[in-house]
Design a protein around this motif. Sequence first.
Motif, PDB file in Angstrom:
ATOM      1  N   LEU A 198      46.323  22.181  30.707  1.00 19.07           N
ATOM      2  CA  LEU A 198      47.544  21.451  31.084  1.00 19.07           C
ATOM      3  C   LEU A 198      47.967  20.467  30.002  1.00 19.07           C
ATOM      4  CD1 LEU A 198      47.453  20.502  34.887  1.00 19.07           C
ATOM      5  CD2 LEU A 198      49.235  21.733  33.652  1.00 19.07           C
ATOM      6  N   GLY A 199      47.005  19.841  29.355  1.00 19.09           N
ATOM      7  CA  GLY A 199      47.317  18.860  28.323  1.00 19.09           C
ATOM      8  C   GLY A 199      47.682  19.464  26.983  1.00 19.09           C
ATOM      9  N   GLY A 200      47.650  20.796  26.887  1.00 21.16           N
ATOM     10  CA  GLY A 200      48.019  21.465  25.646  1.00 21.16           C
ATOM     11  C   GLY A 200      46.907  21.521  24.622  1.00 21.16           C
ATOM     12  N   GLY A 201      45.692  21.193  25.032  1.00 17.07           N
ATOM     13  CA  GLY A 201      44.578  21.191  24.092  1.00 17.07           C
ATOM     14  C   GLY A 201      43.841  22.518  24.000  1.00 17.07           C
ATOM     15  N   ARG A 202      44.285  23.500  24.757  1.00 13.91           N
ATOM     16  CA  ARG A 202      43.596  24.789  24.746  1.00 13.91           C
ATOM     17  C   ARG A 202      44.592  25.926  24.868  1.00 13.91           C
ATOM     18  NH1 ARG A 202      38.295  26.371  28.394  1.00 13.91           N
ATOM     19  NH2 ARG A 202      38.360  28.633  28.085  1.00 13.91           N
ATOM     20  N   THR A 203      44.466  26.913  24.005  1.00 12.55           N
ATOM     21  CA  THR A 203      45.308  28.108  24.062  1.00 12.55           C
ATOM     22  C   THR A 203      44.659  29.122  25.003  1.00 12.55           C
ATOM     23  OG1 THR A 203      46.084  27.774  21.799  1.00 12.55           O
ATOM     24  CG2 THR A 203      46.310  29.999  22.713  1.00 12.55           C
ATOM     25  N   VAL A 204      45.472  29.780  25.790  1.00 11.88           N
ATOM     26  CA  VAL A 204      44.963  30.759  26.755  1.00 11.88           C
ATOM     27  C   VAL A 204      45.433  32.153  26.351  1.00 11.88           C
ATOM     28  CG1 VAL A 204      44.902  31.487  29.164  1.00 11.88           C
ATOM     29  CG2 VAL A 204      45.000  29.044  28.593  1.00 11.88           C
ATOM     30  N   LYS A 205      44.496  32.995  25.955  1.00 13.56           N
ATOM     31  CA  LYS A 205      44.815  34.383  25.629  1.00 13.56           C
ATOM     32  C   LYS A 205      44.595  35.247  26.869  1.00 13.56           C
ATOM     33  CE  LYS A 205      45.897  34.507  21.222  1.00 13.56           C
ATOM     34  NZ  LYS A 205      47.239  35.006  20.805  1.00 13.56           N
ATOM     35  N   LEU A 206      45.568  36.062  27.209  1.00 12.89           N
ATOM     36  CA  LEU A 206      45.467  36.913  28.385  1.00 12.89           C
ATOM     37  C   LEU A 206      45.652  38.379  28.006  1.00 12.89           C
ATOM     38  CD1 LEU A 206      47.569  34.827  30.960  1.00 12.89           C
ATOM     39  CD2 LEU A 206      45.094  34.884  30.706  1.00 12.89           C
ATOM     40  N   ARG A 207      45.084  39.219  28.821  1.00 11.50           N
ATOM     41  CA  ARG A 207      45.213  40.669  28.669  1.00 11.50           C
ATOM     42  C   ARG A 207      46.429  41.112  29.475  1.00 11.50           C
ATOM     43  NH1 ARG A 207      41.211  45.350  29.219  1.00 11.50           N
ATOM     44  NH2 ARG A 207      42.332  46.909  30.411  1.00 11.50           N
ATOM     45  N   ARG A 208      47.245  41.966  28.880  1.00 11.90           N
ATOM     46  CA  ARG A 208      48.407  42.484  29.609  1.00 11.90           C
ATOM     47  C   ARG A 208      47.983  43.753  30.337  1.00 11.90           C
ATOM     48  NH1 ARG A 208      53.407  40.811  28.823  1.00 11.90           N
ATOM     49  NH2 ARG A 208      53.066  40.190  26.656  1.00 11.90           N
ATOM     50  N   ASP A 209      48.062  43.730  31.660  1.00 14.19           N
ATOM     51  CA  ASP A 209      47.681  44.919  32.421  1.00 14.19           C
ATOM     52  C   ASP A 209      48.568  46.096  32.028  1.00 14.19           C
ATOM     53  OD1 ASP A 209      45.650  43.691  33.789  1.00 14.19           O
ATOM     54  OD2 ASP A 209      46.871  43.201  35.544  1.00 14.19           O
TER      55      ASP A 209
END
Length: 618
Positions: A509-520
């Motif tokens: 939420l604070g922008g300190g971490r990038t979230v990589k997701l898999r596209r189904d």
Amino acid sequence: MAAGLPPRAVTPGEAPLEVLRRVFGYDAFRGEQQEIIEHVVGGGDALVLMPTGGGKSLCYQIPALVREGVGVVISPLIALMQDQVDALRALGVRAGFLNSTQDFEERRLVEAEFLAGELDLLYLAPERLRGEATLSLLERGHVSLFAIDEAHCVAQWGHDFRPDYLTLSQLHERWPDVPRIALTATATQATHTEIASRLKLQDARHFVASFDRPNIQYRIVPKGEPRKQLLNLLRTEHTGEAGIVYCLSRASVEKTAEYLTQHGIQAVPYHAMLDPRVRAEHQARFLREDGLVVVATIAFGMGIDKPDVRFVAHLDLPKSVEGYYQETGRAGRDGLPSTAWLAYGLQDVVQQRKMIDGGQGDAAHQRRQTAQLDAMLALCETVECRRGQLLAYFGQESGPCGNCDTCLTPPETWDGTVAAQKVLSAVVRLKRERRQKFGAGQIIDILLGRKTAKVIQFDHDALSVFGVGTELTEAEWRSVVRQLVAQGLLAVEGDYGTLVMAEASGEVLGGGRTVKLRRDPVKAKTARPAKEAAARQKAAAVELSAEAAPLFEELRAWRAATAKEQGVPAYVIFHDATLREIASRAPSTLAQLGEVSGVGANKLAKYGERILELLAAR
């Protein structure tokens, strides 16, 4: 000599390779089989980790035949002992078993055969070793070796723990000069260490084969309508083929078996609450009939030796990678192409987390279960080769396999940081502004700006996050939530699966971490591996000329009739791979037939003339 038992098939001291060829009908050992066998024949202890279908049983059967005395096999598979013994007797091996299914006279006969030295192998259920009567019986006979099959059952927090296995360390104490061989197809390094410790095999030689099963194609798909997805898999890729479908609950087992039957698939249920006679009948049918599907809880399957299981499907998320590996390993024991298919969704994660929180065991046990589940989720969500990740879990390295869904159709990844922040913001605002917690469905409705009755009832359309997520579809948002939970960036609590912040949520939420997701993958992409798999399976499973294919079917029909007449599973007569080779080579003499892999001396004498008659009649 007791009625029904042949003379000893092997002269003590005979070379193991000659026994392999003459009794079992194979030309050469595979992998480390020969080294293991020679070590045990020489009186050494061994701990063997080898995948299902890798030939573990030969590692104790041949030493038992070569050494003086009777090989004692401890196995938890009471329901399958009769079939194991039947398969050995079909090879001319003098085998028997003692377990709770026998009456007094049957047990007395087997005990007499053992004491008279008229057995090569004796199978025992582990609970029989709790009683002094069985221990005394073994002391009065001549034991050549102890084989502890399914040795992972000794792991106290494992997926197949059997308390009776904890008593097996006494074998070494009472028979210090008798070699022991413990075998399993499923063990992480931690389980491996626990087996060695509990069975006092630290000083034994440890043999660890590759866990790779290259003939199995691993595929994990997003769960939509799982029964329809399963039906499509069976109709498009596995028509008329045998397989196992695993479900988490008894109710789901019953409904799925009924659904498949209604749609023209031969299917029977199997779970612990079925009448024991019905359960035994369904297992017997699966082993003896071609093309039957068993829908089961995990109560079904350990030790199932049916070689032609073409698929294993999971409609619910397994609890651990170890359980998943062992269950999928029941496919393709004959080495032919097979499918391991899993439908997986957010509710699976919610359900498994809830089971861990409400389960038995101390905090340490819950941490172990959580770690096992996290590893299973990582396998489901990986964008790398699934086989590589699966082998890495067991401490083995592998490059891309080219035969799993992520290799055949590489999934896309995307930066899901903003999407994650929107989900987490919705969870936070419900908590702070409404003092409320909701599940994924309500969060997604809010993000999509849907004015449902529930949204209006709780005034959620007034939240600042209402309608901020219209760039994604409902299915895509479900994928985002599922992956956030799997990555530990969002937590689930309570009986209703409400979403709450996790320890790492603030960093996102604070922008300190990038979230990589898999596209189904979309439906158009999921069809590609299915078609490729079907084409590959047809090519590899048949590999027969136009002339040989009908002959193979005639041989299968003969085998089915023979098996029914003898009351044994068809594979006890011959495996499909052996019949294919016979159909392809069309031998015209007993000597030529004896050169086919899987045709040992006893089977050649028993069935050779009839097979040659079938071939000559064409």
